[in-house]
Design an enzyme around this catalytic site. Structure first.
Site, mmCIF file in Angstrom:
data_model
loop_
_atom_site.group_PDB
_atom_site.id
_atom_site.type_symbol
_atom_site.label_atom_id
_atom_site.label_comp_id
_atom_site.label_asym_id
_atom_site.label_seq_id
_atom_site.Cartn_x
_atom_site.Cartn_y
_atom_site.Cartn_z
ATOM 1 N N LYS A 1 62.466 -3.399 -137.802
ATOM 2 C CA LYS A 1 61.983 -2.962 -136.488
ATOM 3 C C LYS A 1 63.156 -2.588 -135.581
ATOM 4 C CE LYS A 1 57.554 -4.002 -137.112
ATOM 5 N NZ LYS A 1 56.540 -2.942 -137.238
ATOM 6 N N ASP B 1 61.405 1.207 -137.643
ATOM 7 C CA ASP B 1 60.084 1.346 -137.021
ATOM 8 C C ASP B 1 60.175 0.960 -135.549
ATOM 9 O OD1 ASP B 1 57.448 1.326 -136.287
ATOM 10 O OD2 ASP B 1 56.783 -0.115 -137.793
ATOM 11 N N GLU C 1 60.060 5.546 -137.716
ATOM 12 C CA GLU C 1 58.606 5.419 -137.581
ATOM 13 C C GLU C 1 58.188 5.222 -136.127
ATOM 14 O OE1 GLU C 1 57.046 2.769 -140.531
ATOM 15 O OE2 GLU C 1 55.294 2.242 -139.329
ATOM 16 N N GLU D 1 49.763 5.573 -138.170
ATOM 17 C CA GLU D 1 49.072 4.318 -138.471
ATOM 18 C C GLU D 1 48.027 3.933 -137.433
ATOM 19 O OE1 GLU D 1 52.842 1.888 -138.055
ATOM 20 O OE2 GLU D 1 51.457 0.522 -137.078
ATOM 21 N N ASP E 1 45.819 4.608 -142.654
ATOM 22 C CA ASP E 1 45.489 3.221 -142.984
ATOM 23 C C ASP E 1 43.999 3.208 -143.310
ATOM 24 O OD1 ASP E 1 44.770 0.508 -142.828
ATOM 25 O OD2 ASP E 1 46.360 0.075 -141.383
ATOM 26 N N HIS F 1 49.812 2.835 -144.272
ATOM 27 C CA HIS F 1 50.165 1.692 -143.436
ATOM 28 C C HIS F 1 49.441 0.425 -143.876
ATOM 29 C CE1 HIS F 1 49.246 -0.802 -139.729
ATOM 30 N NE2 HIS F 1 50.555 -0.815 -139.742
#
Lengths: 368, 368
Positions: free
Chosen positions: B167, B196, B222, B248, B271, B298
């Site tokens: 992250k 992300d 992301e 996502e 997703d 996702h």
């Protein structure tokens, strides 16, 4: 100032005569979801949202289980902040959709509470100055015989409505044309008449029907295409003199923004209890005004009559009496217009009658 | 063939260590909503959807109260038809959003059932031929110290993952840069690394961070921007060599179609339990393939490992073990890839352990 309590209730409101239109099929009852917010000084705001019979309990659960715990103790006057908080609290299950309905009921209650605290009617609070707004009688009459349709039109006019909307989208297009012609002849050339296709047509059919309908001097043709076919609606809006109306199915300000960017409507039809309440409704109205669109808020006249009074060009508000028995208050029509009530806030109170329609949440939530 | 029964259950799955990322804050538990569909020959399909802790009970209510009664007695093999039926049944409360989660769990159960009836693994049923798919370890580690972050990376590599996602989105951008640099140095230049940002940045910040990150040879960046800022993502995708991944948060095939039309991603991240199930996932994949996009589904690895095996260019599947205790089955990693299971259908069964996490629906549905 703090939020001391939030109570949500679910009502199932039977309709004397089941409704039908080309998208929803038969609708035997509405669901109403109310929210009552009390502050620590004992003032109370009432908000609501509704469905045509599906998902009401899920909306109640979102309010009662997921939003309420996060709002208790907060300052009810910080509406924009609380709205953002609710939006992000529910965002993982999608922006808009069912979540918007839950947020709507709370947001509307917060605005009602704010108006009451200030002793000001909602429309005055929003800067409105129009004490009467344009109104039309909404017929949900696709399944009516031609005779019944004519009777309804006569009844509407006799009751003082100055404008009428009728459904189209019958299996045979020739029937639609004959019915619109008959009503236009009955009410004369000057009484405002709208038609509503409820997303029934494909693009070629809509193209043909809009062409034929040019002769009937319609105020608008509503939802000729799928509610999300912005390109299709924009093409019709550009080609024909008859205005295109759409937007009632959208459930967020972002979705309305997309529709407006496509110029997919001449009349935009936001529905405050569907888009997330008054807070996003005002943002949608601001975008619509900037784009030069006219407004025809969908359903929920008790609320929209107040919001319409604060929009710069005069919107059309639709009159349906289905939810009326839930409230003690009635709207008055004078000279073909709806009188905007002067009670503080939204100024609605639940009727004695409404109690009969409350759903027992514990029971319906239980496993079968 | 008829649907004889539909049972939905709600689980609240505690996390050993609460997760955190820049959008959702702290996540102490997941909600899992399962659907078991039994046909009149006694075969059973299992489907599921999930949330990060909010709206699960509303999803359960949509399934149990509003969708189930309309599906009992129907042919479970007519999945496209049933999907449309569910979509229009719930459409009045919005297209996508919470409704999509409810439809997802049922749609996935129908596909599982269909696979079982044919004795064929889901990925074979869908025409897949790749028995192993690319996998990466998903770290939810924004709040980790740099040491803890490094320990996690070492652990991931030791456990056989060939790729790692971390992250970003710390309050100080310099921290993000230092952390990504440290992990890149630790794992060497060739191990695939993703970052992300979970929608954390505004456009100017994303612009600067994507520029700085060019040096780290990332597989993708992301959600550098708000999940619905397609124009912003498209501008980043055009400007930088590092691929942009997003999608996502979207909850319908139409929303993904809009993202694809904007070319807002190099890697699309649908997703299935969020978009309405396998049926719309396949349509999204078809659109993505047509547009030349790569796929990185996702979450929900138990399901996506099967769907990834049927996509023409090799998708990346993310490995999270949070939902694993709910099921008896485990996924195997070999040579840095995930082995696609060969059991018929989806082939998941609920574990003994899962029972401890069931929520009593009657209780949670009751009024306070």
């Amino acid at each position: 100032m703090k939020i001391a309590s939030i109570d949500s209730a679910l009502y199932q409101v039977p309709l004397a005569v089941p409704l039908s239109d080309s998208t929803h099929g038969e609708i035997p009852s509405f669901e109403l979801i109310t929210v009552r917010i009390r502050d620590d000084q004992g003032l109370e705001g009432l908000g609501y949202t509704y469905t045509v019979g599906v998902a009401g309990l899920a909306i109640h659960v979102l309010i009662d289980r997921y939003l309420k715990p996060d709002l208790l103790g907060q300052d009810p006057g910080r509406i924009e902040h609380l709205w953002e908080r609710m939006w992000w609290r529910l965002h993982y299950s999608g922006r808009g959709g069912t979540a918007s309905f839950a947020i709507s009921a709370i947001d509307i209650a917060l605005w009602d509470l704010t108006g009451k605290r200030q002793g000001t009617p909602l429309w005055r609070l929003l800067g409105g100055s129009t004490p009467r707004v344009k109104v039309y009688a909404g017929g949900v009459d696709l399944h009516f015989s031609l005779d019944a349709l004519k009777d309804q039109a006569r009844r509407f006019l006799a009751r003082g409505y100055g404008a009428i909307k009728m459904k189209v989208g019958r299996p045979r297009l020739s029937e639609d044309i004959a019915r619109v012609r008959a009503i236009r002849e009955l009410i004369g050339p000057d009484v405002p008449l709208m038609v509503d296709a409820n997303q029934q047509w494909d693009r070629p059919t809509a193209q043909r029907m809009c062409r034929v309908f040019e002769q009937f001097n319609l105020v608008w043709i509503e939802e000729p295409l799928d509610a999300y076919d912005h390109e299709g609606h924009a093409a019709l809006a550009v080609q024909f003199d008859t205005p295109i109306a759409t937007g009632e199915m959208l459930t967020s300000a972002a979705e309305h923004g997309e529709l407006i960017r496509h110029r997919a409507a001449d009349y935009l039809m936001p529905d405050a209890p569907r888009v997330g309440g008054i807070t996003p409704f005002l943002k949608i109205a601001a975008q619509a005004e900037h784009a030069g669109l006219m407004l025809g808020p969908h359903f929920a006249m008790e609320l929209h009559v107040r919001l319409a009074a604060a929009y710069p060009t005069e919107p059309w508000v639709e009159h349906f009496d289905w939810l009326e028995p839930l409230f003690n208050e009635r709207l008055e029509i004078k000279g073909g217009r709806m009188v905007v009530p002067t009670r503080p806030g939204l100024g609605l109170t639940l009727s004695e009658q409404s109690k009969a329609w409350t759903r027992e949440i514990a029971e319906v939530g239980a496993r079968p």
